[in-house]
Write a protein that holds these residues in place. Structure first.
Motif, short mmCIF file in Angstrom:
data_model
loop_
_atom_site.label_atom_id
_atom_site.label_comp_id
_atom_site.label_asym_id
_atom_site.label_seq_id
_atom_site.Cartn_x
_atom_site.Cartn_y
_atom_site.Cartn_z
N ALA A 295 0.82 -1.22 0.00
CA ALA A 295 0.00 0.00 0.00
C ALA A 295 0.85 1.26 0.00
O ALA A 295 0.41 2.30 -0.52
N ILE A 296 2.05 1.20 0.57
CA ILE A 296 2.85 2.42 0.69
C ILE A 296 4.04 2.45 -0.25
O ILE A 296 4.82 3.40 -0.22
N CYS A 297 4.19 1.42 -1.08
CA CYS A 297 5.41 1.29 -1.89
C CYS A 297 5.56 2.42 -2.90
O CYS A 297 6.68 2.69 -3.35
N THR A 298 4.47 3.07 -3.29
CA THR A 298 4.56 4.14 -4.29
C THR A 298 4.58 5.53 -3.67
O THR A 298 4.60 6.52 -4.40
N TRP A 299 4.57 5.61 -2.34
CA TRP A 299 4.56 6.92 -1.69
C TRP A 299 5.85 7.67 -2.00
O TRP A 299 6.95 7.11 -2.00
N ALA A 300 5.73 8.96 -2.21
CA ALA A 300 6.90 9.81 -2.41
C ALA A 300 7.36 10.36 -1.06
O ALA A 300 6.63 10.34 -0.07
N GLY A 301 8.59 10.86 -1.03
CA GLY A 301 9.09 11.46 0.19
C GLY A 301 9.59 10.42 1.18
O GLY A 301 9.85 9.26 0.83
N THR A 302 9.71 10.81 2.42
CA THR A 302 10.21 9.92 3.46
C THR A 302 9.17 8.85 3.77
O THR A 302 8.04 9.17 4.13
N PRO A 303 9.53 7.56 3.61
CA PRO A 303 8.54 6.50 3.85
C PRO A 303 8.20 6.37 5.33
O PRO A 303 9.02 6.67 6.20
N ALA A 304 6.99 5.96 5.59
CA ALA A 304 6.59 5.70 6.97
C ALA A 304 7.36 4.49 7.50
O ALA A 304 7.67 3.56 6.76
N ARG A 305 7.65 4.51 8.77
CA ARG A 305 8.27 3.35 9.41
C ARG A 305 7.19 2.32 9.73
O ARG A 305 6.17 2.67 10.34
N ILE A 306 7.39 1.10 9.30
CA ILE A 306 6.43 0.03 9.58
C ILE A 306 6.93 -0.79 10.75
O ILE A 306 8.06 -1.28 10.75
N VAL A 307 6.09 -0.93 11.75
CA VAL A 307 6.38 -1.78 12.90
C VAL A 307 5.43 -2.97 12.82
O VAL A 307 4.21 -2.79 12.88
N SER A 308 5.97 -4.16 12.66
CA SER A 308 5.13 -5.35 12.55
C SER A 308 5.29 -6.23 13.78
O SER A 308 6.41 -6.57 14.17
N LEU A 309 4.17 -6.56 14.40
CA LEU A 309 4.16 -7.32 15.64
C LEU A 309 3.79 -8.78 15.37
O LEU A 309 2.96 -9.06 14.51
N LYS A 310 4.41 -9.68 16.13
CA LYS A 310 4.11 -11.11 15.97
C LYS A 310 4.17 -11.80 17.33
O LYS A 310 5.02 -12.65 17.58
N PRO A 311 3.27 -11.46 18.23
CA PRO A 311 3.31 -12.06 19.56
C PRO A 311 2.75 -13.48 19.56
O PRO A 311 1.72 -13.75 18.96
N MET A 312 3.44 -14.37 20.25
CA MET A 312 2.98 -15.75 20.38
C MET A 312 2.73 -16.13 21.84
O MET A 312 1.89 -16.97 22.13
N ILE A 313 3.51 -15.52 22.75
CA ILE A 313 3.35 -15.78 24.18
C ILE A 313 3.33 -14.45 24.91
O ILE A 313 3.56 -13.39 24.33
N LEU A 314 3.05 -14.50 26.19
CA LEU A 314 2.87 -13.29 26.97
C LEU A 314 4.11 -12.40 26.96
O LEU A 314 4.01 -11.17 26.86
N SER A 315 5.29 -13.00 27.05
CA SER A 315 6.51 -12.20 27.05
C SER A 315 6.67 -11.44 25.73
O SER A 315 7.23 -10.34 25.71
N ASP A 316 6.19 -12.01 24.63
CA ASP A 316 6.22 -11.30 23.35
C ASP A 316 5.34 -10.05 23.39
O ASP A 316 5.68 -9.02 22.80
N VAL A 317 4.21 -10.14 24.06
CA VAL A 317 3.30 -9.00 24.15
C VAL A 317 3.98 -7.86 24.90
O VAL A 317 3.93 -6.70 24.48
N PHE A 318 4.64 -8.19 26.01
CA PHE A 318 5.34 -7.15 26.77
C PHE A 318 6.50 -6.58 25.95
O PHE A 318 6.76 -5.37 25.99
N ALA A 319 7.18 -7.44 25.19
CA ALA A 319 8.25 -6.96 24.32
C ALA A 319 7.70 -6.06 23.22
O ALA A 319 8.37 -5.11 22.78
N ASP A 320 6.47 -6.34 22.76
CA ASP A 320 5.84 -5.48 21.74
C ASP A 320 5.61 -4.07 22.27
O ASP A 320 5.71 -3.09 21.52
#
Length: 300
Positions: free
Chosen positions: A106-131
């Motif tokens: 969706a953002i690959c054609t945007w001009a200028g400074t690209p937005a930073r994408i943060v992708s989360l992948k929590p599987m256990i509770l410690s991952d959620v806190f790390a997120d």
């Protein structure tokens, strides 16, 4: 202050827990907490009609997966109009929210400074806190993120139960037609609340089960937490399952009045800060205490 678009309800709650709700400039169609979030521009939409019975919803989603079609789409126009500095998405589940690949496209054609994408992948509770820490770092608030995450860890630790006697055997039901047990962080919450999950395994995706599996396991406690459903709909789905199987009332959990429905959409399905509240709901249910809002007993 950064301009943030959250395409995930749990991420929206993380941003709010960091005290940055006013940084949000866009959301997913499912983001509904905390109050006021609904006023933000919507940047995603379902591609399918997800109304109907549990069996009908399951059939639609499975058909989309077979056809390699996304269940949700990114609304490129509204997302671009939000002009975000940071976009938060996920790459854990293709049927839970828009995918990382969809956001990148969706953002690959945007001009200028690209937005930073943060992708989360929590599987256990410690991952959620790390997120929480990961999102805070993306917002330039690393130290604050660590403090918020540590507070969540401490609250969860304080709620953890170490039973003196045998642990109740618990079945957590994440879908009813067909039957699916809960996985990922839920078995861990069950253990922390003093129970033993009979189907799910911490860090593993939700397993499909059958009525015969549930009947054979004959758990001491059954907790309904169907994905995406609030308390009223969860209770409705529980009643449908119980009515479909007259021998349900012979299960240990039913005989003991230990069958519960939950506001799964607000709590158990969302890997965010409110998982601590989810833990408190299980502690109350397993301990025979008065039930707080978000969970109700299905049989007396």
């Amino acid at each position: 202050m950064k301009r943030v678009v959250s395409l995930l309800p749990s991420a929206t709650e993380i941003v709010a827990a960091l005290g940055c709700a006013d940084w949000l400039v866009g959301r997913s169609h499912e983001c509904d907490f905390p109050d006021g979030i609904e006023a933000l521009p919507i940047c995603t939409a379902p591609r399918l009609d997800l109304s109907g019975s549990s069996a009908e919803i399951d059939a639609k989603v499975k058909a989309a997966v077979v056809d390699a079609a996304s269940v949700y789409e990114v609304l490129q126009g509204p997302l671009a109009e939000c002009a975000p500095d940071v976009i938060i998405t996920q790459d854990q589940c293709e049927v839970c929210a828009v995918s990382l690949a969809d956001v990148e496209a969706a953002i690959c054609t945007w001009a200028g400074t690209p937005a930073r994408i943060v992708s989360l992948k929590p599987m256990i509770l410690s991952d959620v806190f790390a997120d929480v820490e990961q999102v805070a770092d993306a917002l330039g608030l690393a130290d604050h993120g660590r403090a918020v995450a540590n507070d969540l860890r401490n609250r969860a630790r304080a709620l953890t139960v170490m039973p003196a006697g045998p642990r109740p055997r618990v079945a957590c039901i994440e879908w009813t037609a067909p039957l699916m047990a809960a996985g990922n962080w839920v078995p861990e919450l069950v253990t922390m609340a003093g129970g033993e999950d009979v189907f799910g395994r911490a860090g593993e995706h939700a397993p499909w089960i059958t009525w015969e599996d549930l009947k054979s396991a004959d758990p001491d406690v059954i907790v309904f937490m169907p994905c995406g459903f609030g308390l009223e709909r969860s209770a409705h789905e529980a009643r449908l399952l119980m009515d479909a199987h007259p021998d349900f009332k012979a299960l240990k959990a039913a005989c003991a009045g230990r069958v519960y429905a939950t506001d799964a959409n607000s709590y158990f399905n969302r890997p965010g800060p409110r998982l601590v509240e989810s833990l408190s709901l299980l502690v109350a249910a397993f301990g025979g205490q008065g039930l707080p809002p978000g969970i109700e007993r299905m049989v007396d």
